[in-house]
Design a protein around this motif. Sequence first.
Motif, mmCIF file in Angstrom:
data_model
loop_
_atom_site.group_PDB
_atom_site.id
_atom_site.type_symbol
_atom_site.label_atom_id
_atom_site.label_comp_id
_atom_site.label_asym_id
_atom_site.label_seq_id
_atom_site.Cartn_x
_atom_site.Cartn_y
_atom_site.Cartn_z
ATOM 1 N N LEU A 96 -1.149 -23.886 11.000
ATOM 2 C CA LEU A 96 -0.708 -25.274 11.118
ATOM 3 C C LEU A 96 -0.579 -25.648 12.586
ATOM 4 O O LEU A 96 0.064 -24.936 13.358
ATOM 5 N N PHE A 97 -1.212 -26.764 12.957
ATOM 6 C CA PHE A 97 -1.117 -27.300 14.308
ATOM 7 C C PHE A 97 -0.698 -28.759 14.220
ATOM 8 O O PHE A 97 -1.092 -29.458 13.288
ATOM 9 N N GLY A 98 0.087 -29.208 15.183
ATOM 10 C CA GLY A 98 0.505 -30.600 15.204
ATOM 11 C C GLY A 98 0.330 -31.199 16.582
ATOM 12 O O GLY A 98 0.540 -30.524 17.588
ATOM 13 N N PHE A 99 -0.089 -32.461 16.617
ATOM 14 C CA PHE A 99 -0.233 -33.208 17.860
ATOM 15 C C PHE A 99 0.703 -34.409 17.801
ATOM 16 O O PHE A 99 0.716 -35.131 16.807
ATOM 17 N N THR A 100 1.463 -34.620 18.858
ATOM 18 C CA THR A 100 2.315 -35.801 18.920
ATOM 19 C C THR A 100 2.645 -36.129 20.367
ATOM 20 O O THR A 100 2.746 -35.237 21.201
ATOM 21 N N ALA A 101 2.779 -37.411 20.635
ATOM 22 C CA ALA A 101 3.265 -37.855 21.935
ATOM 23 C C ALA A 101 4.758 -38.165 21.836
ATOM 24 O O ALA A 101 5.375 -38.570 22.804
ATOM 25 N N THR A 102 5.337 -37.970 20.656
ATOM 26 C CA THR A 102 6.731 -38.297 20.407
ATOM 27 C C THR A 102 7.451 -37.118 19.759
ATOM 28 O O THR A 102 7.801 -37.183 18.584
ATOM 29 N N PRO A 103 7.678 -36.034 20.490
ATOM 30 C CA PRO A 103 8.291 -34.859 19.866
ATOM 31 C C PRO A 103 9.766 -35.033 19.507
ATOM 32 O O PRO A 103 10.304 -34.283 18.713
ATOM 33 N N GLU A 104 10.409 -36.040 20.077
ATOM 34 C CA GLU A 104 11.813 -36.307 19.775
ATOM 35 C C GLU A 104 11.879 -37.343 18.670
ATOM 36 O O GLU A 104 11.477 -38.486 18.853
#
Length: 168
Positions: A96-104
């Motif tokens: 599983l991999f995740g991409f986000t510019a909003t980790p909070e």
Amino acid sequence: ERVLVIAPKATIPSVWNKNLSRLFPDDFDPDPDYQHDIRVIPHTDLGRHGGLTMERIEWLRARYDTIIIDEAHRSMSKTYTEFLEFYYDINPNFKLFGFTATPERLDRKPLLQLFEKITYTKTIYDLIKEGHLCNIVSYRIKTKQKIESTGKHEDFTFKNLSVLDNYS
């Protein structure tokens, strides 16, 4: 590796399909009926019609051993967590991999409950320092208007903020 990408519907044609077609022409085709090693589905499919059927998840399990979640900050929602728990039960070795510019997240649910580790991060300060973003400039506007938070995610409603159009 066979890869399933779960992404917001709006980003699929302009971001995912465009780039995957260019980078992996032998492994990707945006046609949903075409069976290749890389597949992109909209995140809304996880909850549509009561969620994915057992038959559909079985098909995905047999087909994909890696899942990438675009906008991974959404992955802590009930729809995602139920899908991933179910998928794990039938394929415990998937990656599983995740991409986000909003980790909070506003609800403070940590993504590390779902993802093993954060492998790459950039702060706004880093991006400013490297010249990718401009310096932050802020202004405070004094007004006699009173606006109140809705309490939901500590945000303000458009109606509450619209009083500022005619501030005095």
